[in-house]
Design a protein around this motif. Sequence first.
Motif, PDB file in Angstrom:
ATOM      1  N   GLY A 102     -18.583  27.077  48.004  1.00 25.18           N
ATOM      2  CA  GLY A 102     -17.189  27.421  47.763  1.00 25.18           C
ATOM      3  C   GLY A 102     -16.835  27.368  46.286  1.00 25.18           C
ATOM      4  N   GLY A 103     -17.361  26.386  45.578  1.00 25.34           N
ATOM      5  CA  GLY A 103     -17.128  26.291  44.136  1.00 25.34           C
ATOM      6  C   GLY A 103     -17.706  27.482  43.389  1.00 25.34           C
ATOM      7  N   VAL A 104     -18.905  27.889  43.781  1.00 22.32           N
ATOM      8  CA  VAL A 104     -19.530  29.067  43.161  1.00 22.32           C
ATOM      9  C   VAL A 104     -18.706  30.318  43.473  1.00 22.32           C
ATOM     10  CG1 VAL A 104     -21.573  30.563  43.193  1.00 22.32           C
ATOM     11  CG2 VAL A 104     -21.851  28.076  43.118  1.00 22.32           C
ATOM     12  N   LEU A 105     -18.285  30.470  44.733  1.00 22.92           N
ATOM     13  CA  LEU A 105     -17.470  31.629  45.106  1.00 22.92           C
ATOM     14  C   LEU A 105     -16.144  31.647  44.337  1.00 22.92           C
ATOM     15  CD1 LEU A 105     -17.935  31.787  48.994  1.00 22.92           C
ATOM     16  CD2 LEU A 105     -18.948  33.285  47.264  1.00 22.92           C
ATOM     17  N   ALA A 106     -15.516  30.481  44.192  1.00 18.98           N
ATOM     18  CA  ALA A 106     -14.255  30.406  43.452  1.00 18.98           C
ATOM     19  C   ALA A 106     -14.463  30.788  41.988  1.00 18.98           C
ATOM     20  CB  ALA A 106     -13.657  29.007  43.564  1.00 18.98           C
ATOM     21  N   MET A 107     -15.545  30.321  41.402  1.00 12.79           N
ATOM     22  CA  MET A 107     -15.832  30.640  40.003  1.00 12.79           C
ATOM     23  C   MET A 107     -16.056  32.150  39.848  1.00 12.79           C
ATOM     24  SD  MET A 107     -16.037  29.330  37.014  1.00 12.79           S
ATOM     25  CE  MET A 107     -16.184  27.604  37.361  1.00 12.79           C
ATOM     26  N   ILE A 108     -16.829  32.737  40.741  1.00 14.65           N
ATOM     27  CA  ILE A 108     -17.062  34.187  40.693  1.00 14.65           C
ATOM     28  C   ILE A 108     -15.744  34.936  40.857  1.00 14.65           C
ATOM     29  CG2 ILE A 108     -18.108  36.120  41.954  1.00 14.65           C
ATOM     30  CD1 ILE A 108     -20.483  34.184  42.556  1.00 14.65           C
ATOM     31  N   HIS A 109     -14.930  34.476  41.788  1.00 15.26           N
ATOM     32  CA  HIS A 109     -13.635  35.105  42.052  1.00 15.26           C
ATOM     33  C   HIS A 109     -12.756  35.066  40.800  1.00 15.26           C
ATOM     34  CE1 HIS A 109      -9.886  36.206  43.790  1.00 15.26           C
ATOM     35  NE2 HIS A 109     -10.035  35.696  44.978  1.00 15.26           N
ATOM     36  N   MET A 110     -12.691  33.926  40.142  1.00 17.09           N
ATOM     37  CA  MET A 110     -11.861  33.794  38.947  1.00 17.09           C
ATOM     38  C   MET A 110     -12.410  34.611  37.776  1.00 17.09           C
ATOM     39  SD  MET A 110     -10.553  29.830  39.014  1.00 17.09           S
ATOM     40  CE  MET A 110     -12.132  29.077  39.408  1.00 17.09           C
ATOM     41  N   LEU A 111     -13.717  34.654  37.633  1.00 20.31           N
ATOM     42  CA  LEU A 111     -14.309  35.459  36.568  1.00 20.31           C
ATOM     43  C   LEU A 111     -14.075  36.948  36.820  1.00 20.31           C
ATOM     44  CD1 LEU A 111     -17.661  33.527  35.995  1.00 20.31           C
ATOM     45  CD2 LEU A 111     -15.689  33.643  34.442  1.00 20.31           C
ATOM     46  N   TYR A 112     -14.213  37.358  38.069  1.00 23.86           N
ATOM     47  CA  TYR A 112     -14.000  38.761  38.432  1.00 23.86           C
ATOM     48  C   TYR A 112     -12.558  39.187  38.150  1.00 23.86           C
ATOM     49  CZ  TYR A 112     -13.548  42.984  41.228  1.00 23.86           C
ATOM     50  OH  TYR A 112     -13.287  44.262  41.645  1.00 23.86           O
ATOM     51  N   HIS A 113     -11.601  38.317  38.502  1.00 23.52           N
ATOM     52  CA  HIS A 113     -10.185  38.632  38.302  1.00 23.52           C
ATOM     53  C   HIS A 113      -9.684  38.242  36.906  1.00 23.52           C
ATOM     54  CE1 HIS A 113      -9.317  40.057  42.313  1.00 23.52           C
ATOM     55  NE2 HIS A 113     -10.056  39.063  42.779  1.00 23.52           N
ATOM     56  N   ARG A 114     -10.580  37.708  36.088  1.00 24.93           N
ATOM     57  CA  ARG A 114     -10.279  37.328  34.704  1.00 24.93           C
ATOM     58  C   ARG A 114      -9.079  36.384  34.606  1.00 24.93           C
ATOM     59  NH1 ARG A 114     -11.756  42.816  31.405  1.00 24.93           N
ATOM     60  NH2 ARG A 114     -13.709  43.101  32.507  1.00 24.93           N
ATOM     61  N   ASN A 115      -9.069  35.385  35.504  1.00 19.96           N
ATOM     62  CA  ASN A 115      -7.971  34.418  35.474  1.00 19.96           C
ATOM     63  C   ASN A 115      -8.473  32.978  35.505  1.00 19.96           C
ATOM     64  OD1 ASN A 115      -8.799  34.203  38.111  1.00 19.96           O
ATOM     65  ND2 ASN A 115      -6.859  34.754  39.023  1.00 19.96           N
ATOM     66  N   LEU A 116      -9.681  32.776  35.047  1.00 16.68           N
ATOM     67  CA  LEU A 116     -10.266  31.435  35.051  1.00 16.68           C
ATOM     68  C   LEU A 116      -9.421  30.457  34.229  1.00 16.68           C
ATOM     69  CD1 LEU A 116     -12.560  29.432  35.705  1.00 16.68           C
ATOM     70  CD2 LEU A 116     -13.736  30.270  33.671  1.00 16.68           C
ATOM     71  N   VAL A 117      -9.093  30.826  33.015  1.00 17.10           N
ATOM     72  CA  VAL A 117      -8.333  29.921  32.145  1.00 17.10           C
ATOM     73  C   VAL A 117      -6.959  29.654  32.754  1.00 17.10           C
ATOM     74  CG1 VAL A 117      -7.273  29.665  29.862  1.00 17.10           C
ATOM     75  CG2 VAL A 117      -9.588  30.591  30.073  1.00 17.10           C
ATOM     76  N   ASN A 118      -6.297  30.694  33.237  1.00 16.86           N
ATOM     77  CA  ASN A 118      -4.984  30.531  33.852  1.00 16.86           C
ATOM     78  C   ASN A 118      -5.037  29.600  35.053  1.00 16.86           C
ATOM     79  OD1 ASN A 118      -3.150  31.789  36.263  1.00 16.86           O
ATOM     80  ND2 ASN A 118      -2.033  31.634  34.320  1.00 16.86           N
ATOM     81  N   ARG A 119      -6.020  29.771  35.931  1.00 17.03           N
ATOM     82  CA  ARG A 119      -6.125  28.941  37.137  1.00 17.03           C
ATOM     83  C   ARG A 119      -6.452  27.493  36.768  1.00 17.03           C
ATOM     84  NH1 ARG A 119      -2.832  30.411  40.230  1.00 17.03           N
ATOM     85  NH2 ARG A 119      -3.643  28.869  41.639  1.00 17.03           N
ATOM     86  N   LEU A 120      -7.263  27.288  35.742  1.00 17.24           N
ATOM     87  CA  LEU A 120      -7.551  25.925  35.287  1.00 17.24           C
ATOM     88  C   LEU A 120      -6.295  25.266  34.719  1.00 17.24           C
ATOM     89  CD1 LEU A 120     -11.096  26.350  33.703  1.00 17.24           C
ATOM     90  CD2 LEU A 120     -10.518  25.246  35.877  1.00 17.24           C
ATOM     91  N   GLN A 121      -5.465  26.053  34.026  1.00 20.02           N
ATOM     92  CA  GLN A 121      -4.205  25.509  33.515  1.00 20.02           C
ATOM     93  C   GLN A 121      -3.264  25.147  34.660  1.00 20.02           C
ATOM     94  OE1 GLN A 121      -3.037  28.746  30.951  1.00 20.02           O
ATOM     95  NE2 GLN A 121      -3.757  27.683  29.110  1.00 20.02           N
ATOM     96  N   VAL A 122      -3.189  26.001  35.674  1.00 19.35           N
ATOM     97  CA  VAL A 122      -2.350  25.721  36.842  1.00 19.35           C
ATOM     98  C   VAL A 122      -2.831  24.443  37.524  1.00 19.35           C
ATOM     99  CG1 VAL A 122      -1.737  26.533  39.169  1.00 19.35           C
ATOM    100  CG2 VAL A 122      -1.644  28.113  37.232  1.00 19.35           C
ATOM    101  N   PHE A 123      -4.150  24.313  37.674  1.00 25.97           N
ATOM    102  CA  PHE A 123      -4.703  23.123  38.318  1.00 25.97           C
ATOM    103  C   PHE A 123      -4.410  21.867  37.483  1.00 25.97           C
ATOM    104  CE2 PHE A 123      -8.241  20.138  39.098  1.00 25.97           C
ATOM    105  CZ  PHE A 123      -7.962  19.851  40.425  1.00 25.97           C
ATOM    106  N   TRP A 124      -4.597  21.957  36.167  1.00 26.37           N
ATOM    107  CA  TRP A 124      -4.332  20.807  35.306  1.00 26.37           C
ATOM    108  C   TRP A 124      -2.865  20.401  35.395  1.00 26.37           C
ATOM    109  CZ3 TRP A 124      -5.677  16.538  33.471  1.00 26.37           C
ATOM    110  CH2 TRP A 124      -4.942  15.908  32.468  1.00 26.37           C
ATOM    111  N   ASN A 125      -1.971  21.369  35.402  1.00 29.10           N
ATOM    112  CA  ASN A 125      -0.539  21.066  35.522  1.00 29.10           C
ATOM    113  C   ASN A 125      -0.238  20.401  36.856  1.00 29.10           C
ATOM    114  OD1 ASN A 125       0.116  22.023  32.983  1.00 29.10           O
ATOM    115  ND2 ASN A 125       0.547  24.091  33.736  1.00 29.10           N
ATOM    116  N   TYR A 126      -0.923  20.851  37.905  1.00 31.47           N
ATOM    117  CA  TYR A 126      -0.748  20.238  39.229  1.00 31.47           C
ATOM    118  C   TYR A 126      -1.183  18.778  39.202  1.00 31.47           C
ATOM    119  CZ  TYR A 126      -1.788  18.958  44.024  1.00 31.47           C
ATOM    120  OH  TYR A 126      -1.853  18.294  45.213  1.00 31.47           O
TER     121      TYR A 126
END
Length: 173
Positions: A102-126
């Motif tokens: 699941g972690g690998v799939l999530a990483m691929i998903h975020m890289l594909y959608h080019r939102n890795l940094v944004n999602r990491l910021q959302v997670f950090w804020n959470y």
Amino acid sequence: MNAYIAITGILILAVIFDLRTYRIPNLLTLIGVLISAGGSFCVRGSGGLPGILAGIGIPMIALFLLHRVRVLGAGDIKLLTVIGGAAGMEVLHVMLYSFLVGGVLAMIHMLYHRNLVNRLQVFWNYVRTCLITGHIIPYDSGFDRGDTRYTVHFSIAILAGYAIWMIRRWLDF
């Protein structure tokens, strides 16, 4: 062994339902638990009952918090209980493999959608908000608002985790 084949079929059906509707039918998981626990009981007898109950209970107890904060769907937890009915305590291995995939799939998903940094910021804020307030709040992935762009179908990771576990069993390592 027939129960393991039936479980594979149930997991495949669950992935299809999940991909199409973002839901896994309760009837499917109920049938799966009955097949897995029933098959395990037929092979192990009443002496296997503690393992069956542990295999069903561990995912429900261990993953309850992830469901409460809306990181993991109830259907995904129920799929792991299907596996646990046959795997017993080894459901922990399936859970580990599933989360790694699941972690690998999530990483691929975020890289594909080019939102890795944004999602990491959302997670950090959470995480920061939970630490500052001292309260665990639901994680906002957008799914509750109908935004599925950030959704990874964890049923795929569960199927893959189960496959890894089965292959390891067959190869005996």
